[in-house]
Design an enzyme around this catalytic site. Structure first.
Site, PDB file in Angstrom:
ATOM      1  N   GLU A  15      -5.471  -5.027  10.745  1.00  0.00           N
ATOM      2  CA  GLU A  15      -4.455  -3.998  10.972  1.00  0.00           C
ATOM      3  C   GLU A  15      -4.761  -3.265  12.272  1.00  0.00           C
ATOM      4  OE1 GLU A  15      -2.416  -2.868   7.035  1.00  0.00           O
ATOM      5  OE2 GLU A  15      -4.104  -1.523   7.309  1.00  0.00           O
ATOM      6  N   HIS A  25      -9.593   1.201   5.051  1.00  0.00           N
ATOM      7  CA  HIS A  25      -8.315   1.403   5.747  1.00  0.00           C
ATOM      8  C   HIS A  25      -8.531   2.398   6.892  1.00  0.00           C
ATOM      9  CE1 HIS A  25      -4.219   2.628   6.589  1.00  0.00           C
ATOM     10  NE2 HIS A  25      -3.829   1.515   5.990  1.00  0.00           N
ATOM     11  N   SER A  34       3.346  -2.049  10.539  1.00  0.00           N
ATOM     12  CA  SER A  34       4.799  -2.073  10.755  1.00  0.00           C
ATOM     13  C   SER A  34       5.437  -3.413  10.381  1.00  0.00           C
ATOM     14  CB  SER A  34       5.141  -1.685  12.205  1.00  0.00           C
ATOM     15  OG  SER A  34       4.663  -0.384  12.492  1.00  0.00           O
ATOM     16  N   GLY A  85       2.270   2.209  10.908  1.00  0.00           N
ATOM     17  CA  GLY A  85       3.216   3.312  10.726  1.00  0.00           C
ATOM     18  C   GLY A  85       3.915   3.752  12.009  1.00  0.00           C
ATOM     19  N   GLY A  92       2.726  -1.044   4.366  1.00  0.00           N
ATOM     20  CA  GLY A  92       2.763   0.378   4.031  1.00  0.00           C
ATOM     21  C   GLY A  92       4.186   0.822   3.764  1.00  0.00           C
ATOM     22  N   GLY A  93       4.804   1.429   4.778  1.00  0.00           N
ATOM     23  CA  GLY A  93       6.136   2.027   4.628  1.00  0.00           C
ATOM     24  C   GLY A  93       7.152   1.138   3.924  1.00  0.00           C
ATOM     25  N   GLU A 115      -6.923   4.826   7.839  1.00  0.00           N
ATOM     26  CA  GLU A 115      -6.726   6.237   7.479  1.00  0.00           C
ATOM     27  C   GLU A 115      -7.983   6.794   6.807  1.00  0.00           C
ATOM     28  OE1 GLU A 115      -3.009   5.493   5.492  1.00  0.00           O
ATOM     29  OE2 GLU A 115      -2.166   5.040   7.454  1.00  0.00           O
ATOM     30  N   ASN A 119       0.869  -1.179   0.000  1.00  0.00           N
ATOM     31  CA  ASN A 119       0.000   0.000   0.000  1.00  0.00           C
ATOM     32  C   ASN A 119       0.909   1.233   0.000  1.00  0.00           C
ATOM     33  OD1 ASN A 119      -1.781   2.056   0.543  1.00  0.00           O
ATOM     34  ND2 ASN A 119      -2.342   1.327   2.606  1.00  0.00           N
ATOM     35  N   TRP A 120       1.021   1.839  -1.161  1.00  0.00           N
ATOM     36  CA  TRP A 120       1.953   2.971  -1.279  1.00  0.00           C
ATOM     37  C   TRP A 120       1.404   4.241  -0.638  1.00  0.00           C
ATOM     38  CZ3 TRP A 120       3.839   2.688  -7.135  1.00  0.00           C
ATOM     39  CH2 TRP A 120       4.456   1.442  -7.343  1.00  0.00           C
ATOM     40  N   LYS A 121       0.125   4.222  -0.280  1.00  0.00           N
ATOM     41  CA  LYS A 121      -0.535   5.404   0.308  1.00  0.00           C
ATOM     42  C   LYS A 121      -0.320   6.631  -0.601  1.00  0.00           C
ATOM     43  CE  LYS A 121      -0.184   3.265   4.786  1.00  0.00           C
ATOM     44  NZ  LYS A 121      -0.186   3.392   6.243  1.00  0.00           N
TER      45      LYS A 121
END
Ligand code: PGA
Length: 256
Positions: free
Chosen positions: A167, A98, A205, A173, A226-227, A100, A9-11
């Site tokens: 999640e 998600h 994470s 994150g 993510g990251g 976010e 997930n590149w966000k």
């Protein structure tokens, strides 16, 4: 056996040039990683371009694209949104709900439930996110109750197609990943209302150092990353770890 998934997930990250470099790097890097499904979820504005980068005459059947979100209507006056009809032209998956989306953009359970129905109606596989805000004694129950509501009205047959991503919000994150045992405990609990065919991922994470410990758990079928998905080498290492575990499992089932 449930095929493992490694989803990035590149966000809201990458320039068009960066997206091209990352997508083609993954494409080339997973060419021989065939026992898992790798899914890239770039920002929607780059989806068509990344689709062009990776989908070359069906050469990469194990590499897929996902949108990070969509609205549930097919078309109309919904400024700023993308529809399932649009997503379907370029992607097979869509991340829905998600944290976010719920925390920053105020999406409700009802809205996400509508999106789940729309994605399934259009043949797009939802990667449906669920997770508790804080780790408490009632976390498992909260997550299960939320998931029930998110899947309200979805048929047993369709539940098999849904990919669930557990999640925990406190792990996203933050560098404070859930322990693999805790993630397994919650995911095992969620499986009670899902089909044994439904794939359930862990997210929060996850990185190349902890990937193996999650992917070795019996109910964890992959990772939503993510990251770490923005770092080509790290992401490819995680794909390789999942593929190696898939090989071990296949070997075991041949001999059991
Ligand atoms: P993270 O994000 O890997 O950066 O924690 C996971 C996610 O939000 O899906």
């Amino acid at each position: 056996m449930r095929t493992k998934i490694i989803a990035g997930n590149w966000k809201m990250n990458t320039s068009l040039a960066d997206a091209h470099i990352l997508a083609t790097g993954v494409r080339d890097g997973v060419e021989h990683i065939e026992r898992i499904e790798t899914i890239l979820c770039p920002p929607s504005i780059w989806l068509a371009s990344v689709a062009h980068d990776i989908v070359q005459k069906g050469q990469y059947p194990h590499l897929h694209l996902g949108a990070q979100n969509m609205y549930y209507e097919d078309a109309g006056a919904f400024t700023g949104e993308i529809s399932p009809v649009m997503v379907k032209e370029v992607a097979e998956y869509v991340i829905l709900g998600h944290s976010e989306r719920t925390h920053v953009f105020g999406e409700s359970i009802e809205l996400i439930n509508n999106k789940v129905h729309a994605s399934l109606a259009h043949g797009i596989t939802p990667i449906l996110c669920v997770g508790e805000d804080d780790q408490t004694e009632t976390s498992k129950q909260i997550v299960l109750d939320t998931l029930r509501k998110l899947l309200d009205g979805v048929s047993e047959e369709d539940i098999k197609k849904v990919v669930v991503a557990y999640e925990p919000v406190w792990a996203i994150g933050t560098g404070k990943a859930a322990t693999p045992e805790y993630a397994q405990e919650v995911i095992g609990y969620l499986r009670e209302i899902l089909s044994s065919d439904t794939r359930i991922l862990y997210g929060g994470s996850a990185n190349d150092e902890n990937a193996k410990s999650y992917l070795s758990q019996p109910d964890i079928d992959g990772l939503l990353i993510g990251g770490a998905s923005l770092k080509l080498k790290v992401f490819l290492t995680m794909c390789q770890i999942a593929d190696d575990i898939g090989q071990d499992l296949g070997h075991q089932s041949l001999h059991s």
